[in-house]
Write a protein that holds these residues in place. Sequence first.
Motif, PDB file in Angstrom:
ATOM      1  N   ARG A 111       0.835  -1.191   0.000  1.00 11.61           N
ATOM      2  CA  ARG A 111       0.000   0.000   0.000  1.00 11.61           C
ATOM      3  C   ARG A 111       0.871   1.242   0.000  1.00 11.61           C
ATOM      4  N   PRO A 112       0.357   2.362  -0.526  1.00  9.89           N
ATOM      5  CA  PRO A 112       1.116   3.606  -0.496  1.00  9.89           C
ATOM      6  C   PRO A 112       1.433   4.015   0.931  1.00  9.89           C
ATOM      7  N   MET A 113       2.534   4.769   1.096  1.00  4.53           N
ATOM      8  CA  MET A 113       2.959   5.175   2.425  1.00  4.53           C
ATOM      9  C   MET A 113       2.019   6.191   3.054  1.00  4.53           C
ATOM     10  N   SER A 114       1.076   6.753   2.272  1.00  5.48           N
ATOM     11  CA  SER A 114       0.151   7.743   2.815  1.00  5.48           C
ATOM     12  C   SER A 114      -1.071   7.113   3.459  1.00  5.48           C
ATOM     13  N   LEU A 154      -8.536   3.041   9.926  1.00  2.00           N
ATOM     14  CA  LEU A 154      -7.824   3.269   8.674  1.00  2.00           C
ATOM     15  C   LEU A 154      -8.014   4.725   8.278  1.00  2.00           C
ATOM     16  N   SER A 155      -6.941   5.348   7.804  1.00  2.00           N
ATOM     17  CA  SER A 155      -7.075   6.698   7.252  1.00  2.00           C
ATOM     18  C   SER A 155      -6.338   6.750   5.919  1.00  2.00           C
ATOM     19  N   CYS A 156      -6.941   7.447   4.974  1.00  2.00           N
ATOM     20  CA  CYS A 156      -6.327   7.579   3.656  1.00  2.00           C
ATOM     21  C   CYS A 156      -6.823   8.847   3.004  1.00  2.00           C
ATOM     22  N   ASP A 200      -5.759   8.324  -2.723  1.00  2.00           N
ATOM     23  CA  ASP A 200      -5.476   6.896  -2.565  1.00  2.00           C
ATOM     24  C   ASP A 200      -6.603   6.046  -3.150  1.00  2.00           C
ATOM     25  N   LEU A 201      -7.827   6.510  -3.019  1.00  2.00           N
ATOM     26  CA  LEU A 201      -8.968   5.762  -3.552  1.00  2.00           C
ATOM     27  C   LEU A 201      -9.063   5.926  -5.072  1.00  2.00           C
ATOM     28  N   PRO A 204       1.827  14.352   3.746  1.00  2.00           N
ATOM     29  CA  PRO A 204       1.895  14.580   5.193  1.00  2.00           C
ATOM     30  C   PRO A 204       1.830  13.258   5.958  1.00  2.00           C
ATOM     31  N   GLY A 205       2.768  13.059   6.848  1.00  2.00           N
ATOM     32  CA  GLY A 205       2.777  11.844   7.660  1.00  2.00           C
ATOM     33  C   GLY A 205       3.213  10.593   6.925  1.00  2.00           C
TER      34      GLY A 205
END
Length: 805
Positions: free
Chosen positions: A5-8, A18-20, A24-25, A385-386
């Motif tokens: 999965r992407p690092m974001s 879960l946060s994205c 990402d979607l 970010p993050g």
Amino acid sequence: MEACRPMSIFIDDTKRELSCSVGDLVLQEDRFRIGFSAHEGYERLWVGQSVHAAYGEGMREHHPEYRTEVTVRGEFDVEGYRCTVQGRIDGLVRTAEGLRVEEVKSLHFGRDLADFYDSAAYGRYKFQTEIYAFLVSRQEGRPVEARLILIDIASREEKTVAVRVDPAAVQGRIEGRLGRLLRAHFKDLKGREKKAAAAERMPFPHEGERPFQADMMREVEDALRNRKPLLVSAPTGVGKTVAALYPALRHCLANGLKLFFLTAKTLQQEMAVGVLKRLNTEGGFRSIQLRAKSKICAHTEQLCHENFCPYAKDYGDKMESTGVLDKLLYAFPHIEPDAVFSAGRAAQVCPFEVSLELVRHSDAVVCDYNYIFDPAVALKDTKEPGALADSVLIIDEAHNLVDRGRGYYSPVLSRAGVRAARAALDAVPTASGGRMAAALDRLLDALDHLDRGHPGEAERVIEPDPVPLKEPMEALESEIVDYFTYLREKELLRPNDVLMELYFEYYRFVKVLGLGGGEFTTLLRRTADDLQVKILCADASRFLGEALRSAHGVIAMSATLTPPWFYRTVLGFPKEAVDASFPSPFPRENRRVLVYPHLDTTYRKRMEQVPDLAALLHKMGNAAPGNFLALFPSYLFLNAALRHYPRGGKAVIVQEPGHSMKETAALLERLKGSRKSHFLFGVSGGMFAEGVDYPGEALRGVFIVSPALPQVSLEQQILKNYYDRTHEDGFAYAYLVPGMTRVVQSAGRVIRSETDRGVIVLICRRFAEAQYAQFFPRDWYDRSVSELVTDDPAGEIKAFFGSNR
């Protein structure tokens, strides 16, 4: 292929959260995309940002309540996880009919619009707009109008696409993609359990630990466990690479984290790769070494656009059909750049982009500082970010990051470069070429304007109006693809195109110009044949610190990472950072450190003392057999000493300005194979002083002439003034610490193993003064620096080697 999965995207299994991002979607189904693909490249360029800003300003003239960059979020319950989706809307306006969401995209209508509505990009843009409208509608409790605004980068013509939003269908697609992310995560967890088990079984890569190596490993373990950044100062011989990698890699594998080993030089990368290979005896994890884009590019021109590069054209389709990613992943536990290059070229896909894809599937990445800290080339996933929250950074030879960090934010714009690019456009008889030529003419006018009124000054501080310096960039970007299209059609494309070189130089300049802040000073520098405008960044800690603070863990290490307060400040480490230092593990009796205080090498005094210095060097250099190295603060001082150097004795080898690493390596080979003794003359901070090893008897002593303070210049004075204002000790930050760091670094060239023996002689009265001696490694003396002072260094050298033959 295993899940990745992407690092974001962040998933907390304990809290079942879960946060994205919306992106990402939207991009989930688009597995392989190259850096500047058709229809989408402009969004990330200056012209894309300018189009967005101009549209927003125009909308506010008619709708004062029009808002841009509006953050919106929504929560969904998927498979027992609370999933948060967040994004930023380009425009949100309240009209008489209600709320309207607008997503703004920039295109080149003349080239891209004809097939745009059938492209995958159009589908992504519509879905992105639907998500934003859906999230706002949920928050407001009523339907929301949605529009996709397309703007031509050349003419600024606008086209509006009304986007129909079916709330149930959009929610279904969002939840479906969130479910896919979670299922990929669950699959990844199974792989993580295997990696954690491999970490438990991972053998130490050597038969035994070196002195202080176990202590350093405990410091690394504690820092990662307690989530506190660590600064480690440890000299050669402790085995820093293993002491950092072994515990950090085990921690990352046990906790599902990614490890980045960051270096300033390729030689350090090779050392780290060697350790990783020895640690991976079971093939329990994957690692990769990244090579610079310019060195792994398979095409003649680094123009990353599918219209010009055969390795970019149909990149996604070829990645899918050839399966090149899977082949590399399953063929090698460690992936070398040469393997990526060969596989990419064979599959006709960009090797550099393939290596970036492989990073997402790797547990350990060995690469240059640039891939994390340089805003122009940093890995895309790390810019969010993050995005580094699931990463551990090991920064090798971290003292090098000080100047490198300032350099990232200190761009130079050269009038000669602009003129060369402008001249190249005379051969492009198109409307697009004419518009670009006009833009560069405006840029030249802006540079000429800065040069007026001060004919006698070669260098000065200026406060330019940023608008005339930034405005031509927009026109340049709008037309640059047409320029390369013309060159391709006329078969005029050549490597190292002057306009492309200017574009990258100018783009970085404009980006930094827009940052603002007290760290920046603009300089105008005039030479015989050029005019340069440089934005000098005195302090990059604000930018470097963003990455350090966002990472799960940071281990910064060097043989010269003292004093800790200096590096905490200039690198932007947070307050909770801890530091550790270790003495040399080698027998003290194998090393003799001497201070000769009877010469004054300050700038005002050094030339009158050159004859005495030259005589002293001749006497010391011939006091014992073997090779010796004398290091000077400048070539001017070195050459003055050479002119007075007595004849006879050992053959003298002089480091020349611009001496390459290859030439230095060849020289070292000659030294190792020669039975004759030599006396090397070089400069502190140069090739002879840093970045090379002198194994065994290749070097028996180093004579360091002067504390190697940076030469006084306008730039150094700007640094001093800045740190006087911010930390009330500008001399220490701009001169003293950098100079003494070079001294200690140079001294470390002599003793590289437990069997090496050698002498270190520091020549200048200042080395006996507390202000300078406070930076000596503590294991150089027992109780006081006065123990090192000598009146007869040549006699001490003769006695040291004579008593231990």
